[in-house]
Scaffold this active site. Structure first.
Site, PDB file in Angstrom:
ATOM      1  N   SER A 143       0.856  -1.202   0.000  1.00  0.00           N
ATOM      2  CA  SER A 143       0.000   0.000   0.000  1.00  0.00           C
ATOM      3  C   SER A 143       0.879   1.235   0.000  1.00  0.00           C
ATOM      4  O   SER A 143       2.001   1.210   0.525  1.00  0.00           O
ATOM      5  CB  SER A 143      -0.880   0.005   1.246  1.00  0.00           C
ATOM      6  OG  SER A 143      -1.570   1.240   1.347  1.00  0.00           O
ATOM      7  N   TYR A 156      -0.914  -0.536  10.639  1.00  0.00           N
ATOM      8  CA  TYR A 156      -1.163  -0.783   9.207  1.00  0.00           C
ATOM      9  C   TYR A 156       0.012  -0.250   8.387  1.00  0.00           C
ATOM     10  O   TYR A 156       0.543  -0.950   7.518  1.00  0.00           O
ATOM     11  CB  TYR A 156      -2.474  -0.114   8.789  1.00  0.00           C
ATOM     12  CG  TYR A 156      -2.887  -0.414   7.360  1.00  0.00           C
ATOM     13  CD1 TYR A 156      -3.428  -1.652   7.024  1.00  0.00           C
ATOM     14  CD2 TYR A 156      -2.734   0.524   6.344  1.00  0.00           C
ATOM     15  CE1 TYR A 156      -3.798  -1.941   5.712  1.00  0.00           C
ATOM     16  CE2 TYR A 156      -3.101   0.256   5.046  1.00  0.00           C
ATOM     17  CZ  TYR A 156      -3.643  -0.972   4.725  1.00  0.00           C
ATOM     18  OH  TYR A 156      -4.004  -1.255   3.424  1.00  0.00           O
TER      19      TYR A 156
HETATM   20  N1  NAP Z   1      -8.876  -0.696  -0.324  1.00  0.00           N
HETATM   21  C1  NAP Z   1      -7.820   0.097  -0.376  1.00  0.00           C
HETATM   22  O1  NAP Z   1      -7.942   1.348  -0.522  1.00  0.00           O
HETATM   23  C2  NAP Z   1      -6.433  -0.496  -0.311  1.00  0.00           C
HETATM   24  C3  NAP Z   1      -5.361   0.354  -0.602  1.00  0.00           C
HETATM   25  C4  NAP Z   1      -4.067  -0.155  -0.537  1.00  0.00           C
HETATM   26  C5  NAP Z   1      -3.867  -1.479  -0.213  1.00  0.00           C
HETATM   27  N2  NAP Z   1      -4.930  -2.286   0.079  1.00  0.00           N
HETATM   28  C6  NAP Z   1      -4.638  -3.668   0.438  1.00  0.00           C
HETATM   29  O2  NAP Z   1      -5.288  -4.523  -0.483  1.00  0.00           O
HETATM   30  C7  NAP Z   1      -5.539  -5.792   0.132  1.00  0.00           C
HETATM   31  C8  NAP Z   1      -7.005  -6.135  -0.075  1.00  0.00           C
HETATM   32  O3  NAP Z   1      -7.791  -5.180   0.628  1.00  0.00           O
HETATM   33  P1  NAP Z   1      -9.279  -4.804   0.201  1.00  0.00           P
HETATM   34  O4  NAP Z   1      -9.364  -3.341   0.176  1.00  0.00           O
HETATM   35  O5  NAP Z   1      -9.674  -5.599  -0.984  1.00  0.00           O
HETATM   36  O6  NAP Z   1     -10.038  -5.280   1.540  1.00  0.00           O
HETATM   37  P2  NAP Z   1     -11.247  -6.295   1.785  1.00  0.00           P
HETATM   38  O7  NAP Z   1     -12.291  -6.146   0.753  1.00  0.00           O
HETATM   39  O8  NAP Z   1     -11.596  -6.109   3.214  1.00  0.00           O
HETATM   40  O9  NAP Z   1     -10.560  -7.732   1.572  1.00  0.00           O
HETATM   41  C9  NAP Z   1      -9.684  -8.268   2.502  1.00  0.00           C
HETATM   42  C10 NAP Z   1      -9.458  -9.722   2.183  1.00  0.00           C
HETATM   43  O10 NAP Z   1      -8.548 -10.251   3.157  1.00  0.00           O
HETATM   44  C11 NAP Z   1      -9.082 -11.450   3.678  1.00  0.00           C
HETATM   45  N3  NAP Z   1      -8.650 -11.670   5.054  1.00  0.00           N
HETATM   46  C12 NAP Z   1      -8.681 -10.810   6.097  1.00  0.00           C
HETATM   47  N4  NAP Z   1      -8.279 -11.425   7.219  1.00  0.00           N
HETATM   48  C13 NAP Z   1      -7.998 -12.706   6.871  1.00  0.00           C
HETATM   49  C14 NAP Z   1      -7.563 -13.850   7.601  1.00  0.00           C
HETATM   50  N5  NAP Z   1      -7.326 -13.792   8.932  1.00  0.00           N
HETATM   51  N6  NAP Z   1      -7.374 -15.009   6.937  1.00  0.00           N
HETATM   52  C15 NAP Z   1      -7.622 -15.092   5.601  1.00  0.00           C
HETATM   53  N7  NAP Z   1      -8.031 -14.043   4.856  1.00  0.00           N
HETATM   54  C16 NAP Z   1      -8.228 -12.872   5.495  1.00  0.00           C
HETATM   55  C17 NAP Z   1     -10.597 -11.247   3.619  1.00  0.00           C
HETATM   56  O11 NAP Z   1     -11.248 -12.511   3.620  1.00  0.00           O
HETATM   57  P3  NAP Z   1     -12.107 -13.135   4.827  1.00  0.00           P
HETATM   58  O12 NAP Z   1     -12.621 -11.994   5.661  1.00  0.00           O
HETATM   59  O13 NAP Z   1     -13.185 -13.915   4.130  1.00  0.00           O
HETATM   60  O14 NAP Z   1     -11.151 -14.010   5.535  1.00  0.00           O
HETATM   61  C18 NAP Z   1     -10.743 -10.545   2.268  1.00  0.00           C
HETATM   62  O15 NAP Z   1     -10.781 -11.503   1.241  1.00  0.00           O
HETATM   63  C19 NAP Z   1      -5.168  -5.608   1.607  1.00  0.00           C
HETATM   64  O16 NAP Z   1      -3.877  -6.124   1.826  1.00  0.00           O
HETATM   65  C20 NAP Z   1      -5.160  -4.105   1.794  1.00  0.00           C
HETATM   66  O17 NAP Z   1      -4.309  -3.723   2.843  1.00  0.00           O
HETATM   67  C21 NAP Z   1      -6.216  -1.825   0.034  1.00  0.00           C
END
Ligand code: NAP
Length: 250
Positions: A143, A156
């Site tokens: 990120s 984070y």
């Molecule tokens: N959204 C943004 O603006 C943004 C920006 C920069 C980086 N990111 C990064 O992108 C990645 C995806 O984020 P997102 O925005 O798509 O968030 P999201 O929709 O909340 O997705 C998070 C994913 O992580 C999984 N997860 C969380 N805890 C887990 C665990 N203990 N075991 C297995 N799986 C787990 C969740 O699955 P379950 O809950 O079903 O386990 C879900 O599939 C993350 O690393 C986040 O830090 C996001």
């Protein structure tokens, strides 16, 4: 651009960026293993992917990345089910933003467990497997938040900074084996993770982010900002001196 990936594993595929990546890869003809905790979500996504493909292209595996002894065996099971493996994406992540004056060690450590330790527990055995085969692509979703320590989400920020360093080191370790390691640094993406954060400047949809990420994976990018304009923004943010950054309170 490299050929399409044949067999991919997405950890954190039940929503947001991971889900969008799994759907996009399957749309290109890739057989995809979907890993996360929520079985119903995984099965729904897999059903939709398979219906659109007219064949079974998505396979679900329920797993909590806190169970760090599971990846080596699960990896073997997944590769056997898919019939091979040439791409692994670690997209699992959680965000915790403490209130003013709140210092919650338990929650901070959970962020590090999911975003960093889970990544290491998965990507070490993946790197070992790919290095032995002499090919494979490893992708970590970091990120822009890892580029600077901010008041709003200290653990984070730390998890993403450490993940970027781990991925750089992994890339250097496997550089002579033919294995590619790609660090992805998205800016704001509209997903369940950011749904409560209000209006986010320059936010893109998960689909758009996935399209850009897949493009950068095919091109074997080292570090890709998603979208690319965040590279310049991050450079400017990193150039702000600490005393001023502190006063800005961001
Ligand atoms: N959204 C943004 O603006 C943004 C920006 C920069 C980086 N990111 C990064 O992108 C990645 C995806 O984020 P997102 O925005 O798509 O968030 P999201 O929709 O909340 O997705 C998070 C994913 O992580 C999984 N997860 C969380 N805890 C887990 C665990 N203990 N075991 C297995 N799986 C787990 C969740 O699955 P379950 O809950 O079903 O386990 C879900 O599939 C993350 O690393 C986040 O830090 C996001």
């Amino acid at each position: 651009m490299a050929d399409r990936f044949g067999h991919a594993l997405v950890i954190g595929a039940s929503s947001g960026i991971g889900e969008a990546l799994a759907r996009r890869l399957a749309g290109e003809g890739t057989r995809v293993a979907l890993v996360a905790r929520r079985q119903e979500r995984l099965e729904k996504i897999a059903r939709e992917i398979n219906a659109a493909a007219g064949e079974q292209r998505a396979f679900t595996f329920v797993h909590d990345v806190l169970n760090r002894d599971e990846p080596p065996l699960l990896l073997q099971r997944i590769a056997a089910t898919l019939g091979g493996l040439d791409l692994v994406i670690y997209a699992a992540g959680i965000l915790y933003r403490p209130e003013d004056g709140e210092f919650n060690t338990e929650k901070d450590l959970e962020v590090l467990e999911v975003n960093l330790l889970g990544a290491i527990a998965w990507l070490n055995p993946v790197a070992e497997r790919f290095a032995a085969l002499g090919h494979g692509t490893i992708v970590g979703i970091g990120s822009i938040a890892g580029d600077r320590g901010r008041a709003g989400a200290p653990a984070y920020n730390t998890s993403k900074a450490a993940l970027a360093t781990y991925l750089e080191a992994l890339r250097n370790r496997v550089s002579r084996t033919g294995v590619v390691v790609v660090t992805i640094k998205p800016g704001f993406v509209k997903t369940p993770m950011t749904a409560d954060l209000g209006k986010l400047p320059g936010a893109v949809s998960a689909d758009r982010a996935a399209r850009l990420i897949v493009k950068r994976m095919h091109r074997r990018a080292v570090t890709a900002y998603i979208p690319e304009r965040w590279r310049l923004i991050s450079w400017a943010v990193r150039a702000v001196p600490s005393w001023l950054f502190r006063r800005l309170g961001v």
